[in-house]
Structure formats: structure tokens, C-alpha cells
Enzyme design. Structure first.
Site, short mmCIF file in Angstrom:
data_model
loop_
_atom_site.label_atom_id
_atom_site.label_comp_id
_atom_site.label_asym_id
_atom_site.label_seq_id
_atom_site.Cartn_x
_atom_site.Cartn_y
_atom_site.Cartn_z
N HIS A 80 0.84 -1.20 0.00
CA HIS A 80 0.00 0.00 0.00
C HIS A 80 0.88 1.25 0.00
O HIS A 80 0.70 2.15 -0.82
CB HIS A 80 -0.93 0.01 1.21
CG HIS A 80 -1.62 1.32 1.43
ND1 HIS A 80 -2.61 1.79 0.60
CD2 HIS A 80 -1.42 2.29 2.37
CE1 HIS A 80 -3.01 2.99 1.03
NE2 HIS A 80 -2.30 3.30 2.10
N ASP A 109 6.88 20.66 -27.18
CA ASP A 109 7.02 19.38 -26.50
C ASP A 109 8.08 19.57 -25.42
O ASP A 109 8.56 20.67 -25.21
CB ASP A 109 7.43 18.26 -27.48
CG ASP A 109 6.94 16.89 -27.00
OD1 ASP A 109 7.01 16.63 -25.78
OD2 ASP A 109 6.48 16.09 -27.83
N TRP A 144 7.34 0.21 3.51
CA TRP A 144 7.86 0.99 2.38
C TRP A 144 9.24 1.56 2.67
O TRP A 144 9.94 1.93 1.75
CB TRP A 144 6.88 2.08 1.95
CG TRP A 144 7.02 3.40 2.66
CD1 TRP A 144 6.56 3.72 3.90
CD2 TRP A 144 7.67 4.58 2.17
NE1 TRP A 144 6.87 5.01 4.21
CE2 TRP A 144 7.56 5.56 3.17
CE3 TRP A 144 8.32 4.90 0.98
CZ2 TRP A 144 8.08 6.85 3.02
CZ3 TRP A 144 8.84 6.19 0.84
CH2 TRP A 144 8.71 7.15 1.85
N SER A 174 13.47 5.90 -13.99
CA SER A 174 12.42 6.67 -14.65
C SER A 174 12.36 8.09 -14.10
O SER A 174 12.28 9.06 -14.84
CB SER A 174 11.09 5.94 -14.47
OG SER A 174 10.02 6.79 -14.70
N SER A 175 12.42 8.21 -12.77
CA SER A 175 12.27 9.52 -12.15
C SER A 175 13.44 10.43 -12.45
O SER A 175 13.28 11.63 -12.68
CB SER A 175 12.12 9.37 -10.64
OG SER A 175 10.97 8.63 -10.34
N HIS A 258 13.18 12.32 2.79
CA HIS A 258 12.54 13.59 3.11
C HIS A 258 12.39 14.50 1.92
O HIS A 258 11.30 15.02 1.70
CB HIS A 258 13.12 14.29 4.32
CG HIS A 258 12.05 15.17 4.89
ND1 HIS A 258 11.08 14.71 5.74
CD2 HIS A 258 11.67 16.43 4.57
CE1 HIS A 258 10.19 15.66 5.95
NE2 HIS A 258 10.52 16.71 5.24
N GLU A 260 11.88 13.48 -0.84
CA GLU A 260 10.77 12.80 -1.52
C GLU A 260 9.42 13.37 -1.08
O GLU A 260 8.50 13.52 -1.88
CB GLU A 260 10.85 11.30 -1.23
CG GLU A 260 9.61 10.51 -1.63
CD GLU A 260 9.44 10.33 -3.13
OE1 GLU A 260 10.41 10.61 -3.86
OE2 GLU A 260 8.36 9.92 -3.54
N TYR A 262 8.79 16.34 -0.33
CA TYR A 262 8.58 17.59 -1.07
C TYR A 262 8.43 17.33 -2.56
O TYR A 262 7.79 18.10 -3.27
CB TYR A 262 9.68 18.58 -0.74
CG TYR A 262 9.62 18.92 0.73
CD1 TYR A 262 8.56 19.67 1.21
CD2 TYR A 262 10.55 18.43 1.64
CE1 TYR A 262 8.43 19.93 2.56
CE2 TYR A 262 10.43 18.68 2.99
CZ TYR A 262 9.37 19.44 3.45
OH TYR A 262 9.23 19.68 4.79
N SER A 273 -1.68 26.72 -6.55
CA SER A 273 -1.23 28.10 -6.74
C SER A 273 -1.68 28.64 -8.08
O SER A 273 -1.68 29.86 -8.30
CB SER A 273 0.30 28.19 -6.64
OG SER A 273 0.74 27.74 -5.37
N HIS A 307 14.96 13.72 11.32
CA HIS A 307 13.79 13.79 12.21
C HIS A 307 12.94 12.52 12.07
O HIS A 307 12.03 12.32 12.86
CB HIS A 307 12.97 15.07 12.01
CG HIS A 307 12.24 15.17 10.70
ND1 HIS A 307 12.10 16.35 10.02
CD2 HIS A 307 11.61 14.25 9.95
CE1 HIS A 307 11.42 16.15 8.92
NE2 HIS A 307 11.11 14.88 8.84
N HIS A 308 13.24 11.71 11.06
CA HIS A 308 12.58 10.41 10.98
C HIS A 308 13.27 9.38 11.87
O HIS A 308 12.86 8.24 11.94
CB HIS A 308 12.59 9.89 9.55
CG HIS A 308 11.83 10.76 8.59
ND1 HIS A 308 10.50 10.58 8.32
CD2 HIS A 308 12.21 11.83 7.86
CE1 HIS A 308 10.10 11.49 7.45
NE2 HIS A 308 11.12 12.27 7.15
N THR A 333 6.57 26.95 4.44
CA THR A 333 5.30 26.26 4.17
C THR A 333 4.14 27.12 4.67
O THR A 333 3.14 27.31 3.97
CB THR A 333 5.28 24.89 4.87
OG1 THR A 333 6.54 24.26 4.64
CG2 THR A 333 4.19 24.02 4.32
N LYS A 336 3.32 29.99 2.39
CA LYS A 336 2.48 29.63 1.24
C LYS A 336 1.01 29.60 1.62
O LYS A 336 0.16 30.11 0.90
CB LYS A 336 2.90 28.26 0.70
CG LYS A 336 4.13 28.33 -0.15
CD LYS A 336 4.42 26.98 -0.76
CE LYS A 336 5.53 27.09 -1.77
NZ LYS A 336 5.10 26.85 -3.13
N ARG A 455 1.79 1.31 14.57
CA ARG A 455 1.71 1.09 13.12
C ARG A 455 2.10 -0.34 12.80
O ARG A 455 2.78 -1.00 13.57
CB ARG A 455 2.73 1.95 12.39
CG ARG A 455 2.46 3.37 12.25
CD ARG A 455 3.70 4.07 11.72
NE ARG A 455 3.79 3.97 10.25
CZ ARG A 455 4.72 4.60 9.54
NH1 ARG A 455 5.63 5.34 10.14
NH2 ARG A 455 4.74 4.48 8.22
#
Lengths: 615, 199, 108
Positions: A80, A109, A144, A174-175, A258, A260, A262, A273, A307-308, A333, A336, A455
Site C-alpha cells: 500500500h 514538447d 515501504w 524513470s524519475s 525527506h 521525496e 517535497y 497556486s 527527524h525520521h 510552508t 504559502k 503502526r
């Protein structure tokens, strides 16, 4: 390559039109078609990941439930998370990058059309490979984040982690290529006058996200390679007996992980926006500040990863540093959030479905942001770590922030893609069922987490007192499932019989609304000249631009022709990685040889050969 | 390579910056590669001196040998710029000579690496022996893989040159290959100091 | 097609001469010799900074002159540095976390 010289002499040739049929989609290099394929594929995986979530929710409906086994539960929550992050949230954003960015900057293009097709096919094959694990009964089962050394062959001897480590490696390729493509496109293919500080916010956030992609993905790629070496060739990177440090995996994973976050959220910020000003009839409040805040988020996002890891015992010095940076990143943040609200303030707001989803993002992301600031504090985090409180937090960010942003973009740009509006009535049903179902699912998780529900555990005991909250969550989860089906129905129905939409159905300010809906395959007959941030809102400028963009050209612009090689190379890359599973070092080289063949054919293919044959 | 042509084609070469997209994209990719090797180097540095059992780096590294292979790779970079210069001047002779020198030096470097790996292996350092074995072989192995692909790429260009299909108008192809080659060289500059000289 | 413009890049001011490239190659060779010499002389505390400085010099010289960044558009430098700076940051941060911070004596 040589042909570039030959055909350039006659840059405009006869009418070629747009090819149709399945083969034309397989060989397409058109960013718009690739964008559509990205979107449909990501929706397919959204249904897969959603189904996995619903099975989890059924299992947690009552204490000590035996609906699914602990082992299957592990596979479900791992797949998941992996599916939703890598196969849904990222590629759905990339779908919008593809479709919208070239139109917003006035390009025909992306910079590398065939590379773009390659990115898509690798994503598709990588996603299918990862999910093929279900059919051999060995889906990844180590979450994950795949913490070492649970992922070692000692503790995970099966194929499960093999699928995970190789599948994610494929997707990373790919990314990275997508990131390179969009950075080049945005720097190099802007129409005349489209200065950086005139670019729509969505393009800006794509730009920042692309930098995060090319810098963060290599880190996880190497971490995965090291894990693969550990698993297949008995290396010692995370082998404690040989002095290896499992915490190194955590560092590398979160140095990627992290940014990731963002990578996922900035595109959604970009979407709203653009949406909020369009439906408030006001330019974005404090445009430069919103841009800089986005850039700053991308930059500081690199300095918060530990922080993780507060519970891994890095010590007070390291912890303090990461507490500080994490709290600091809340500032841009928050900036915004205030800018979006100030944009709406005093505006002539139209509550369309796209706008509703955008406003929903502002509200729900703020909730997730606030709980984020809570566990930015290390002592607080020690209590909340690995509890459902954290699950609540990141679902508010990822569903409340990212998915709502993507839905907003769907309703906003759908008329551009299809030439038809989506049904606002079904849209209202979709929005409200999402909003209610979402909060019903995830708000109670704050409580179940506070009461101590961990979890990644397949069941809980009734003494914990979290049954009621879990039941709410499960009911909400099914509501979310229904809302997704409504969305799907709306997409299909509106694509067939929605009300016809003109070139600028919303009266929006940016360049993509200057061309017909749906656009010609060459987008712009000739390139318009841009003179402001809201070209479609200044009458003189709009008329000048539309005189160019809505004109029927005498001869169509030359576009690169279809290519078969991206799908060949993509299948080669996937096969090469998949063959690593054999554990025999030379077997993947077969896939590599096939890939190399494809690369050579690609390199010597003339993208304009279709023009020559027609002469 | 033809990818760049696609862009160059459009609207008489229009790009907003005037820069070639293929070159810009390649520089971006190099930026990304910095992180790739940065992560491998980080891992090597974190695990430096942490191996529990030998052989340890001080026992088996052969500095004179590596100095020679370092010198070989460095000089291949010089040959690379001379090759590009030859192609830009339209001199097929100079192009072929210098591209050939780069290929030979690159292959020599790979030969040294094969020798070094098999030598270490016979000294008892396998991929699975200790942290040094894992982090050293994977870091330098990925660098060697990059060199290998560079050699393949340059050989392709050499064949094109030999068949007269590398006129000055295609110097960009050589320039991009050169960027790749020099990047692989600077990665080795870093590896040589961090892995071999500082122990 | 103005492939000529492609061949010579855009904004590449002066094209360096062959002699200049040979000189750069010579400097790189000398710097490498100095590195190895520094390694064998065992200079104590200054050895590591000296080695890092020498390799940095080689790195910068190759990037500026062989890879033409000095003569090319600043944008190329920009996209390269974006990755390079983050890579240096990451290596330094992990070195600090693993080899410096735990030695400060206040760790858990």
C-alpha cells in the site's frame, strides 16, 4: 543525427496530422499523450493501492480479527505504502508535468520527447514488475521504508524483498530521467518573453521538484544497490556481524525520503497556486514570495532527514540540529498557506470542484503540517514514533495535501485535455464524499495513536480501547473508496459526453488557456510572445497571443516522429534488473546486451524520418 | 544523440537561453551523478577503518600501481580535449588519433582495475570478506563500469570518425562524450585521494 | 542548419589552444605527483588538508578548462553545482554524524 541537417532546410512541411490506433500510442513521443498515459496508469495503481488499504481497514475493524493473516497484512501495508508513493503520487504529478508544463511555457514538447516516453514505459514496467510479486505470493513485506537489517537474507529469505529492492531501482531510473527532462525543458523551451519570474507557479514547482528528483533519487538508488549486493552477492553493507551499520540504511533512505516528501507535495502546491488565483479572479498574492518559499522548501528539505530517526539514538547534538531545521521548514510552508488565503481574500471566488479541492488542500494540509510541527520536537516524537498518530499525520499531508491537489488539477485541466468539462454535479459528490470520508478515516487515527496503537501491526486487543476509532476509520475508508469510484465515473462519463469547453473555459490567466481544447499535437502553430505573468488577463496581450495560438497554420510545425525504441529500452532496463533475481551474476548481462542494442538503435534513429518517407 | 536534433530542429533552433538542450540536459545528469557517487563515497568513508577482519586497506593497497593508473586516466582527459579539438577543426586524422588514444588509455585503466581486483581477491579480499571489500569493490566497480561505458561510447564515435561520419557539425556529440569522460575522471580524482591516499 | 553553432557551443568565448590544453595536462600531472609525494612524506597533521587541497585543485582545473565551464554559460555551472553542492553536503554531514558527533562525549 545526420538527418537533422537535411530536414532543417525545410522546417515546415506538409500536413501530417495526428496518427491514431494502439500502435501510435505505444510509439508516441507526444508529451500530451504520455501525460494521459501517466495519469491513467497512476489511477489504475490508485485503485490497487486503495484496495490494499481497504483490506487493511477490514482487518482492523474489530480487535483480534482474523480476516487476514499477519504475514499477508505485512505485504498489504508494505505494498500500500510503496504503491501509493511510487506508483500513484509521484507519477500522477508527473502526468500533470507532462501535459501542462510545455503548454504553460509555450513549448511544442519537452526537450527530449523519446526520453520522456522511456520514463513512462519504465514506470509502467517497473510498477507491473513490483506487483507481479502478488502472483507468486511473495509481495514485499518489510514496509515501504524497508529498514535494514530486517531486509537481509537472514531475516527475509524469500523473494519478497527481492521484488521490492529491484522494483524500486527500476522506478528510480524513470524519475531521474524525468527530472533531467523537465529541468532542461523549463530552462530551455520557454516561449519568447516567458521569463523565469513570469512562469506559472505549477511550472515553478515542477522545476523545483525536478531538481529534487535528480538529487534525491540517486541516493536511494545507491542504497538499494547496496542492499541488492547484500542480498544477492553476500556483501556486508548492512551486516551487523561484519560491522555494518543498519542505521546507515536509515540515513540514506531518509536523505532521499525527506526530499521525496517535497517531491510529492510541491507539485500539489503548484496546482493550487494556479487554481486559486484562477477562481478568485485575482493574481496570486505575493508571487515572488511563493516562488522563493517553494525553492527554500526544496533546499531546506535536504537538511531535515534525521527527524525520521529520533528514536535511533543519534544523540542530543544531532537531534537538536534536526529539530531546529524541521521547525524552520514550517516557515516557508506557512508562508504559502497565508499567500493562498490572501489570494482568496477579497476575490470573486467561484466554488467550482477544482477550487473546492484546492481550498480543501489548504485546510487539510495545514492540519497535517501542524501535527508535523508537533513531532518535529524530538521528545514529543519519541512518544509518537511508529504510532497511528504518525499515520494520521502523513495521511493528512499525502491525501489531504497531495491527492486533493491532484484532484483539483484534474478538474481544472480536464477541459484542456478533452475539450469537455467534467460534471460539476458529480464533482460535488466526489468532493464532499472525499472530504468527509477522508476526515472520518484519518482524524480518529490521531486518537488511536495517542492511546498507543502501533503502526504496522495486524491487530490490536480490545483492552487498548481503540476499537471505536478504528471502526470510524474503516467506515471512512470505504467512503473514500466510493468517492474514488465517483471520480472514475465522472472522468469516463465527462470524457464522452461532458459539456463542450472552449479554449479558456475558466477565464484563467496562464498560457495553456490560449490554445484550443484539446490542443493540436504541435500545441502552438508558432510561438507566442509573453509580456506578463497573467497574459490571458490583459486584453491587449491576450488578443496578440490568441492571434498566434488560435490561428490555423498554413503548414504544420515539424514534430519528431513516433519511436519504437523507448519501449524496447524500457523493457530491457526492467528485464536487466529483474534478471538480477536469479542471483547469477552474468544472467542480467543478457538483459543489458538487449538494452544496449536498443540504445544504439535509438541513438542512430532519425526522429524526423517520417518526414522523409512522405516526400 | 539524435534527441538533441529534435530540439535543434524546432523553430529554427529556438531555445530560450540559446543553449543546446542536449548539452544542458547532460550537465543536469552530471549534477545527478554527483549524488550517485557522493552516496557511494559517503558509504566508503563511513565504513573506513570499521572492518572487523582483514585484509585492511593499508595491507593491500598498492599506491605506486594506482598512481600509474590514475596518471593514465588523467592523461586520457587531455587526449579527450585534443580529440574534440581535432573534430572541431575537421581533421579526421587528429580526431581518430586522439579518440584512439583516449580509448586505449581508458582500456588500460580498466586493465589496471581488473589486475587490481584479482590481486586483492587473491590476497583474500572478497566482496563478502569485510566492510572494506563491500564498499571498495562497489564504489570502484561502479566507477569502472562508467569507464567501460565511456570506452564503448568513444569507440562508437571512433568508428563514425573512421567512416567519415564525424564532421565538425557533429562535434557536439564528441563534446558531450567528453563531458562524460571528464566527469568520470574527476570522480577518480576524488576516489584516488579519499580512498587510496588518506588511510 | 547552423550546426556550426552547435559544434562550438554557445557563449564559449575564446577557444583554448592545443598548447594550453597540454599545459593544463602538465599541471594536472605535477599536482598528482605532489599528492603521491605528500602521501609518502607522512607530513602529519597537514597531510590530509594538503591532499584534499591538491585534489580539489585538480578537480576544479578539469571542470573549468577540460569541461569548459569557465568559458561556457553560467547555467551549465548552475545545474552542475546544484548536484555537486548537495553531494558535498551529504558526504560532510554523514562524516560529521559518524566520525565527529559521537566523539563529542555528550551522545547517548
Amino acid at each position: 543525427m545526420s538527418v537533422a541537417t537535411d530536414t532543417a532546410a525545410a522546417p515546415h512541411t506538409a500536413h501530417h496530422g495526428e496518427p491514431t490506433g494502439l500502435w501510435s500510442w505505444i510509439t508516441t513521443v507526444d508529451h500530451k499523450r504520455i501525460g494521459v498515459m501517466y495519469f491513467l496508469t497512476s489511477v489504475f495503481f490508485l485503485l490497487v493501492g486503495g484496495l490494499e488499504a481497504l483490506l487493511i481497514r477490514i482487518q482492523l475493524f474489530k480487535p483480534e480479527n482474523d480476516f487476514i493473516s499477519a504475514e499477508l497484512y505485512n505485504q498489504l501495508f508494505t505494498m500500500h505504502g510503496t504503491t501509493m508513493i511510487f506508483l500513484v503520487a509521484m507519477p500522477m504529478a508527473v502526468a500533470f508535468f507532462n501535459y501542462v508544463v510545455p503548454l504553460q511555457i509555450g513549448a511544442r514538447d519537452v526537450a527530449f520527447p523519446r526520453l520522456n516516453a522511456l520514463s513512462y514505459w519504465i514506470y509502467l514496467f517497473g510498477g507491473l514488475y513490483l506487483n507481479a510479486s502478488w502472483f507468486v505470493g511473495a509481495a514485499p513485506n518489510t514496509s515501504w521504508v524497508g529498514y535494514a537489517n530486517l531486509t537481509s537474507t537472514q531475516f527475509s529469505p524469500g523473494l519478497n524483498v527481492d521484488f521490492w529492492v529491484l522494483g524500486l531501482s527500476i522506478l528510480g531510473v524513470s524519475s531521474i530521467m524525468g527530472g533531467v527532462n523537465f529541468i532542461t525543458t523549463i530552462i530551455n523551451l520557454r516561449a519568447p518573453g516567458m521569463k523565469l519570474m513570469r512562469m506559472p507557479l505549477f511550472t515553478w514547482m515542477t522545476f523545483v521538484t525536478s531538481f529534487l528528483l535528480i538529487t534525491a533519487l540517486p541516493v536511494i538508488a545507491v542504497a538499494l544497490i547496496m542492499l541488492a549486493f547484500d542480498r544477492f552477492f553476500s556483501a556486508n553493507f548492512f551486516n551487523v556481524a561484519a560491522g555494518g551499520d543498519p542505521v546507515l540504511w536509515q540515513h540514506l533512505f531518509w536523505i532521499f525520503g525527506h526530499p521525496e516528501v517535497y517531491i510529492l507535495v510541491l507539485p500539489a502546491f503548484g496546482v493550487i497556486s494556479d487554481v486559486i488565483p484562477a477562481f478568485s479572479r485575482k493574481p496570486l498574492f505575493g508571487y515572488p514570495v511563493v516562488v522563493y518559499a517553494g525553492v527554500l522548501i526544496g533546499f531546506i528539505g535536504w537538511g531535515v532527514w534525521s527527524h525520521h530517526m529520533f528514536t535511533s539514538g543519534l544523540g542530543p547534538i544531532a537531534d537538536s540540529f534536526f529539530v531546529a531545521t524541521t521547525m524552520i521548514i514550517a516557515i516557508p510552508t506557512g508562508v504559502k498557506i497565508f499567500n493562498w488565503m490572501a489570494t482568496m481574500w477579497g476575490g470573486a471566488i467561484r466554488f467550482t470542484t477544482a477550487m473546492n479541492f484546492a481550498i480543501g488542500l489548504v485546510a487539510l494540509f495545514t492540519v497535517g503540517g501542524l501535527s508535523g510541527v508537533m513531532h518535529a520536537s524530538a521528545p514529543v516524537d519519541l512518544q509518537q514514533h511508529d504510532s497511528y498518530f504518525v499515520v494520521a499525520h502523513f495521511h493528512y499531508v499525502i491525501v489531504g495535501g497531495i491527492l486533493l491537489g491532484m484532484f483539483s488539477g484534474l478538474y481544472y485541466w480536464f477541459p484542456k485535455v478533452t475539450g469537455r468539462y467534467m460534471s460539476e454535479k458529480l464533482g460535488a459528490w466526489h468532493f464532499w464524499s472525499t472530504l468527509i470520508g477522508f476526515n472520518l478515516t484519518f482524524f480518529p487515527m490521531h486518537f488511536s495513536g495517542m492511546f498507543g496503537m502501533p503502526r504496522r501491526t495486524w491487530t490490536y486487543q480490545s483492552e487498548l480501547g481503540v476499537e471505536f476509532y478504528n471502526q470510524l476509520s474503516t467506515i471512512g475508508g470505504f467512503m473514500l473508496g466510493v468517492s474514488t469510484l465517483i471520480m472514475l465515473y465522472n472522468v469516463i462519463k465527462s470524457a464522452r459526453s461532458g459539456a463542450p469547453a472552449g479554449s479558456n473555459p475558466w477565464g484563467a490567466p496562464t498560457l495553456e488557456w490560449s490554445i484550443p481544447s484539446p490542443p493540436h499535437h504541435y500545441n502552438f502553430p508558432s510561438l507566442p510572445e509573453v509580456r506578463s505573468r497573467e497574459p490571458m488577463w490583459h486584453d491587449a496581450e491576450r488578443e496578440a497571443i490568441e492571434a498566434v495560438t488560435l490561428a490555423e497554420p498554413e503548414s504544420e510545425p515539424v514534430m519528431p516522429g513516433p519511436s519504437f525504441w523507448p519501449i524496447v529500452v524500457a523493457s530491457g532496463v526492467t528485464a536487466t534488473w529483474a534478471l538480477v533475481m536469479t542471483g547469477v551474476w552474468w544472467v542480467p548481462l543478457i538483459g543489458l546486451a538487449y538494452t544496449t542494442f536498443g540504445v544504439f538503435m535509438w541513438a542512430f534513429e532519425d526522429p524526423f524520418k517520417h518526414l522523409k518517407s512522405s516526400h | 544523440m539524435a534527441e538533441a536534433a529534435a530540439v535543434a530542429h524546432d523553430d529554427h533552433h529556438y531555445t530560450s537561453t540559446g543553449l543546446n538542450s542536449w548539452k544542458l540536459g547532460f550537465w543536469t545528469l552530471i549534477g545527478s551523478e554527483c549524488l550517485f557517487f557522493g552516496t557511494l563515497i559517503s558509504t566508503y568513508m563511513v565504513y573506513k577503518g570499521q572492518s572487523i577482519v582483514g585484509p585492511f586497506s593499508g595491507e593491500i593497497f598498492d599506491i605506486p600501481l594506482t598512481t600509474v593508473s590514475t596518471f593514465v586516466l588523467l592523461m586520457s582527459s587531455l587526449a579527450m580535449v585534443l580529440a574534440l579539438d581535432g573534430v572541431q577543426r575537421g581533421s579526421r586524422k587528429l580526431s581518430m588519433i586522439w579518440l584512439g588514444v583516449v580509448i586505449l588509455l581508458g582500456a588500460t585503466f580498466l586493465g589496471f582495475q581488473v589486475y587490481e581486483f584479482s590481486h586483492f581477491y587473491h590476497e583474500g579480499l572478497g566482496l563478502d570478506t569485510n566492510l572494506l571489500g563491500s564498499s571498495f569493490y562497489v564504489l570502484t566497480g561502479f566507477h569502472g563500469t562508467h569507464v567501460f561505458f565511456g570506452v564503448v561510447w568513444l569507440t562508437t564515435l571512433w568508428v563514425m570518425s573512421a567512416r567519415g561520419k564525424l564532421p565538425p557539425s557533429k562535434a557536439l556529440n564528441v563534446e558531450i562524450a567528453g563531458l562524460y569522460w571528464h566527469f568520470v575522471d574527476i570522480v577518480w580524482i576524488v576516489i584516488f585521494v579519499l580512498v587510496y591516499l588518506i588511510q | 542548419m547552423s550546426s556550426h553553432a552547435d559544434a562550438h557551443g554557445h557563449g564559449e568565448g575564446g577557444h583554448a589552444s592545443v598548447g594550453f590544453y597540454w599545459a593544463i595536462g602538465g599541471i594536472l600531472a605535477v599536482l598528482t605527483a605532489l599528492e603521491v609525494a605528500a602521501y609518502y612524506m607522512e607530513l602529519g597533521a597537514v597531510e590530509v588538508p594538503l591532499l584534499l587541497g591538491l585534489s580539489l585543485a585538480k578537480f576544479v582545473i578539469v571542470v573549468m578548462f577540460f569541461m569548459h565551464l569557465k568559458f561556457d554559460s553560467k547555467l551549465f555551472t548552475g545545474v552542475f553545482l546544484a548536484g555537486m553542492v548537495l553531494a558535498i553536503f551529504m558526504v560532510s554531514a554523514l562524516m560529521l554524524l559518524y566520525h565527529v558527533v559521537p566523539g563529542l562525549g555528550v551522545g547517548a
